[in-house]
Design a protein around this motif. Structure first.
Motif, PDB file in Angstrom:
ATOM      1  N   MET A   1       0.838  -1.197   0.000  1.00  0.00           N
ATOM      2  CA  MET A   1       0.000   0.000   0.000  1.00  0.00           C
ATOM      3  C   MET A   1       0.875   1.249   0.000  1.00  0.00           C
ATOM      4  O   MET A   1       1.992   1.249   0.515  1.00  0.00           O
ATOM      5  CB  MET A   1      -0.934   0.023   1.213  1.00  0.00           C
ATOM      6  N   LYS A   2       0.332   2.342  -0.546  1.00  0.00           N
ATOM      7  CA  LYS A   2       1.070   3.589  -0.659  1.00  0.00           C
ATOM      8  C   LYS A   2       0.809   4.497   0.539  1.00  0.00           C
ATOM      9  O   LYS A   2      -0.277   4.491   1.124  1.00  0.00           O
ATOM     10  CB  LYS A   2       0.673   4.321  -1.941  1.00  0.00           C
ATOM     11  N   LEU A   3       1.826   5.291   0.872  1.00  0.00           N
ATOM     12  CA  LEU A   3       1.695   6.246   1.958  1.00  0.00           C
ATOM     13  C   LEU A   3       0.542   7.212   1.690  1.00  0.00           C
ATOM     14  O   LEU A   3      -0.212   7.582   2.610  1.00  0.00           O
ATOM     15  CB  LEU A   3       3.012   7.010   2.115  1.00  0.00           C
ATOM     16  N   SER A   4       0.370   7.595   0.433  1.00  0.00           N
ATOM     17  CA  SER A   4      -0.688   8.540   0.068  1.00  0.00           C
ATOM     18  C   SER A   4      -2.090   7.974   0.296  1.00  0.00           C
ATOM     19  O   SER A   4      -3.063   8.732   0.346  1.00  0.00           O
ATOM     20  CB  SER A   4      -0.537   8.965  -1.389  1.00  0.00           C
ATOM     21  N   ASP A   5      -2.206   6.644   0.454  1.00  0.00           N
ATOM     22  CA  ASP A   5      -3.506   6.026   0.726  1.00  0.00           C
ATOM     23  C   ASP A   5      -4.054   6.421   2.093  1.00  0.00           C
ATOM     24  O   ASP A   5      -5.236   6.176   2.385  1.00  0.00           O
ATOM     25  CB  ASP A   5      -3.404   4.501   0.653  1.00  0.00           C
ATOM     26  N   ILE A 229       4.335   1.497   2.259  1.00  0.00           N
ATOM     27  CA  ILE A 229       4.336   1.439   3.724  1.00  0.00           C
ATOM     28  C   ILE A 229       4.914   0.129   4.254  1.00  0.00           C
ATOM     29  O   ILE A 229       5.412   0.083   5.383  1.00  0.00           O
ATOM     30  CB  ILE A 229       2.918   1.672   4.290  1.00  0.00           C
ATOM     31  N   GLU A 230       4.878  -0.940   3.461  1.00  0.00           N
ATOM     32  CA  GLU A 230       5.449  -2.213   3.899  1.00  0.00           C
ATOM     33  C   GLU A 230       6.950  -2.099   4.173  1.00  0.00           C
ATOM     34  O   GLU A 230       7.518  -2.929   4.885  1.00  0.00           O
ATOM     35  CB  GLU A 230       5.201  -3.306   2.851  1.00  0.00           C
ATOM     36  N   GLY A 294      -4.783  -5.442   6.327  1.00  0.00           N
ATOM     37  CA  GLY A 294      -4.345  -6.795   6.029  1.00  0.00           C
ATOM     38  C   GLY A 294      -3.951  -7.540   7.284  1.00  0.00           C
ATOM     39  O   GLY A 294      -3.936  -8.778   7.302  1.00  0.00           O
ATOM     40  N   TYR A 295      -3.657  -6.778   8.357  1.00  0.00           N
ATOM     41  CA  TYR A 295      -3.332  -7.408   9.639  1.00  0.00           C
ATOM     42  C   TYR A 295      -4.589  -8.032  10.245  1.00  0.00           C
ATOM     43  O   TYR A 295      -5.665  -7.438  10.219  1.00  0.00           O
ATOM     44  CB  TYR A 295      -2.743  -6.368  10.599  1.00  0.00           C
ATOM     45  N   THR A 296      -4.460  -9.227  10.813  1.00  0.00           N
ATOM     46  CA  THR A 296      -5.575  -9.910  11.473  1.00  0.00           C
ATOM     47  C   THR A 296      -5.440  -9.751  12.984  1.00  0.00           C
ATOM     48  O   THR A 296      -4.451 -10.189  13.574  1.00  0.00           O
ATOM     49  CB  THR A 296      -5.589 -11.402  11.103  1.00  0.00           C
ATOM     50  N   PHE A 297      -6.429  -9.118  13.600  1.00  0.00           N
ATOM     51  CA  PHE A 297      -6.392  -8.899  15.049  1.00  0.00           C
ATOM     52  C   PHE A 297      -6.764 -10.183  15.772  1.00  0.00           C
ATOM     53  O   PHE A 297      -7.734 -10.851  15.430  1.00  0.00           O
ATOM     54  CB  PHE A 297      -7.333  -7.758  15.430  1.00  0.00           C
ATOM     55  N   ALA A 322     -10.588  -1.117  11.400  1.00  0.00           N
ATOM     56  CA  ALA A 322     -11.956  -0.785  10.965  1.00  0.00           C
ATOM     57  C   ALA A 322     -12.102  -0.633   9.458  1.00  0.00           C
ATOM     58  O   ALA A 322     -13.216  -0.389   8.980  1.00  0.00           O
ATOM     59  CB  ALA A 322     -12.419   0.505  11.654  1.00  0.00           C
ATOM     60  N   GLY A 323     -11.016  -0.774   8.717  1.00  0.00           N
ATOM     61  CA  GLY A 323     -11.081  -0.591   7.275  1.00  0.00           C
ATOM     62  C   GLY A 323     -10.679   0.814   6.880  1.00  0.00           C
ATOM     63  O   GLY A 323     -11.147   1.793   7.476  1.00  0.00           O
TER      64      GLY A 323
END
Length: 351
Positions: A1-5, A229-230, A294-297, A322-323
């Motif tokens: 994912m991009k920082l701008s997202d 961001i990764e 993408g992280y699973t809590f 929360a998305g």
């Protein structure tokens, strides 16, 4: 994912520069974790929004007066030069004599430089950490720097988006009412909204609470510079989960009761210490966990938090919970409704 997202437009006047007039009298946004539905409420409404039996987990770390100023000493003992700002992050040896610091304008702070602090204590730069442009320095002292030293020499480390010097109000208000374990370089600010009166109301509703300690450092607040961001690497932060807290969390998980983390630092602590089933182990450890979509809590079911800065690891964490679209939509509505943002701002409950 991009920082701008994870960017959004935030008018500067919505960045809270001072705490609300009375602690606990802030606005509260309720956000549906799955639906994205938003309700505009007040902090006073919180006990009615939480189901009896819910376990609330708070971070009881106490902010150290960690922003200190030293004057550079020349080769001739006692002659001073320009003033230098140091942010003391954590001790590097048990004797409290060697400290990991972040230095403002670090380019001129060289290995071997000596600095005299307010009480006359002298620290020596013994290492430039990281690459040539790094703002981190290791400083050695001849005496241990204990809590009394920081009370005498230090200032409340207000974040850079609060554009004023700290004052007497900050000594009380930039600290939670339940702060106990000294060690943070910034306040776990979601907890600033809670008062003893609020705790009494939560008790009356049979809402349980417990405490962990995560000393807030730069892992939480340093800007993300990687466009992907990764590629961002978090700094390490230290935490403790008391054994009785672990027992309460694991009992709640076993009984199917919600675990509500108060603040992103509590989220980081619980998710770092939990197994794949959400059960946690008591004790101390360190974490550099980075949560983004993408992280699973595994452990946390609900989150109480403030409104966070654009493109920060904190907005990425709540977006993971929360998305991203739900969070960005909620933030746009918060801007339209003129909520107050960041450390001294308003709050959000995600459930």
């Amino acid at each position: 994912m991009k920082l701008s997202d994870f960017d959004f437009d935030l008018p500067e006047e919505l960045i809270a520069q001072k705490p609300a007039g009375t602690r606990g009298q802030d606005r509260l946004m309720l956000l549906g974790r799955s639906s994205g539905d938003v309700r505009h409420l007040k902090m006073d409404d919180l006990p009615d929004l939480i189901a009896p039996g819910t376990l609330m987990v708070f971070n009881n770390s106490k902010v150290r007066r960690s922003r200190c100023y030293g004057v550079k000493l020349s080769e001739k003992e006692g002659q001073g030069g320009r003033e230098q700002e140091f942010m003391f992050l954590n001790q590097m040896t048990p004797d409290l004599k060697i400290w990991h610091t972040m230095v403002k304008g670090a380019k001129k702070v060289k290995t071997g430089n000596r600095y005299s602090f307010f009480d006359g204590t002298v620290g020596t730069i013994v290492e430039n950490e990281g690459d040539e442009g790094s703002e981190f320095r290791t400083v050695r002292f001849e005496i241990p720097l204990d809590d009394l030293w920081f009370e005498k020499n230090g200032h409340i480390p207000l974040p850079p988006y609060i554009r004023r010097e700290d004052d007497d109000t900050d000594s009380e208000r930039y600290q939670t009412v339940y702060a106990k374990e000294t060690g943070s370089s910034a306040c776990p600010t979601a907890g600033l909204h809670f008062t003893e009166e609020m705790f009494a109301r939560l008790d009356a509703k049979k809402i349980e609470r417990c405490f962990v300690t995560l000393h807030v450092g730069l892992g939480t607040f340093l800007p993300v510079r990687a466009q992907n961001i990764e590629d961002h690497k978090m700094h390490e932060e230290f935490y403790t989960i008391p054994f009785d807290t672990a027992e309460k969390i694991n009992r709640a998980k076993k009984e199917g009761r919600p675990v509500l983390a108060v603040g992103t630092t509590s989220v980081r602590t619980l998710e770092s210490a939990s197994d794949e089933n959400g059960y946690v182990k008591g004790g101390s450890g360190s974490t550099s966990i980075f949560m983004y979509p993408g992280y699973t809590f595994k452990c946390v079911n609900q989150v109480f938090t403030n409104f966070h800065t654009p493109q920060s690891t904190l907005i990425m964490l709540v977006s993971a919970f929360a998305g991203r679209e739900n969070i960005l939509n909620a933030y746009r509505e918060a801007v339209e409704q003129k909520y107050r943002f960041f450390s001294y701002g308003d709050c959000m409950l995600i459930k």
